[in-house]
Design a protein around this motif. Sequence first.
Motif, short mmCIF file in Angstrom:
data_model
loop_
_atom_site.label_atom_id
_atom_site.label_comp_id
_atom_site.label_asym_id
_atom_site.label_seq_id
_atom_site.Cartn_x
_atom_site.Cartn_y
_atom_site.Cartn_z
N ASP A 41 -3.21 5.27 0.68
CA ASP A 41 -4.18 4.28 1.15
C ASP A 41 -4.29 4.33 2.67
O ASP A 41 -5.35 4.05 3.24
CB ASP A 41 -3.73 2.86 0.75
N HIS A 42 -3.17 4.69 3.31
CA HIS A 42 -3.05 4.64 4.77
C HIS A 42 -2.36 5.91 5.23
O HIS A 42 -1.32 6.28 4.68
CB HIS A 42 -2.24 3.40 5.17
N ASN A 87 3.03 1.62 -7.45
CA ASN A 87 2.38 0.82 -6.41
C ASN A 87 1.42 -0.18 -7.04
O ASN A 87 1.39 -1.36 -6.67
CB ASN A 87 1.65 1.74 -5.44
N THR A 98 -7.41 4.86 7.16
CA THR A 98 -7.65 5.38 5.82
C THR A 98 -7.78 6.91 5.89
O THR A 98 -8.07 7.46 6.97
CB THR A 98 -8.94 4.81 5.23
N GLU A 136 0.84 -1.20 0.00
CA GLU A 136 0.00 0.00 0.00
C GLU A 136 0.87 1.25 0.00
O GLU A 136 2.09 1.18 0.20
CB GLU A 136 -0.93 0.01 1.22
N THR A 184 5.52 -1.28 -1.97
CA THR A 184 5.10 -0.64 -0.72
C THR A 184 5.77 0.72 -0.64
O THR A 184 7.00 0.81 -0.67
CB THR A 184 5.49 -1.49 0.50
#
Length: 265
Positions: free
Chosen positions: A206-207, A184, A221, A28, A190
Amino acid sequence: MLRTDRLTLAYGSSDVVHELSLTIPAGEISCLVGPNGSGKSTLLKGLAGLIAPRQGEVLLEGQPLSLWSRNELALRLAMLPQKPIVPESILVRDLVALGRFPHRKWWQRDGREDREACQQAMYMTGVEALAERPVTSLSGGQQQRVWIAMALAQQTDILLLDEPTTYLDWGYQLEVLELLVELNKSRGLTVIMSLHDLNQAAQFADHVMVLENGQIEAAGTPGQVITETLLARVFRVRGVVSLNAEGRPFCMGHGTSDPDRPCRA
């Protein structure tokens, strides 16, 4: 998988990151955000093994970084600092080729596999046509793409970037972030990066992990993390958070939540 366990990082006698435990989601794009001095750059250096922990540890594939040799570590993760130093007069193809050092002995010359890896990295980052040009002759956005190409030639599964959009104009910022998203998705790379712009973090990550005073204030998120409450509590900003056309949060600041708060340098 990359994670920390009660990690404390310090410069001299001053702790910058305090007993921090987190897990980086594999495959991610994770983004570190937070006020100036919150520990973003220090944490990235710690994750890359460039700073030895005062306490706790960073673990890669369940093993502390201290047990990995430098070469083994370089085969698994690459780190791009905020201000990489360009060797004088180096050509694009030669800078990209530096990414192949972990894959061969110091006395070995580039082999076919090395040349193919470099060619592929330049193709993926769109700098093939610049191969014979000095890196210093390129624009900021082009130089950033060349550095990313060097990291891709290293062929790691994890890429760490410290504020990759710093000093770039808006168009080049978006170009670099779009490239990271493409890498990605196409390679399962990553990506762990720090950003100042909350809206860019919300759009491309994403994070999201929010740091303040060397500790994680929130993680999840973008929609879970970036809220009006967070703007006021961590960034001291009065603002509104709405959703854009893609359903991601978008922040609009109206002023500081504490008018008497001194300006951060």
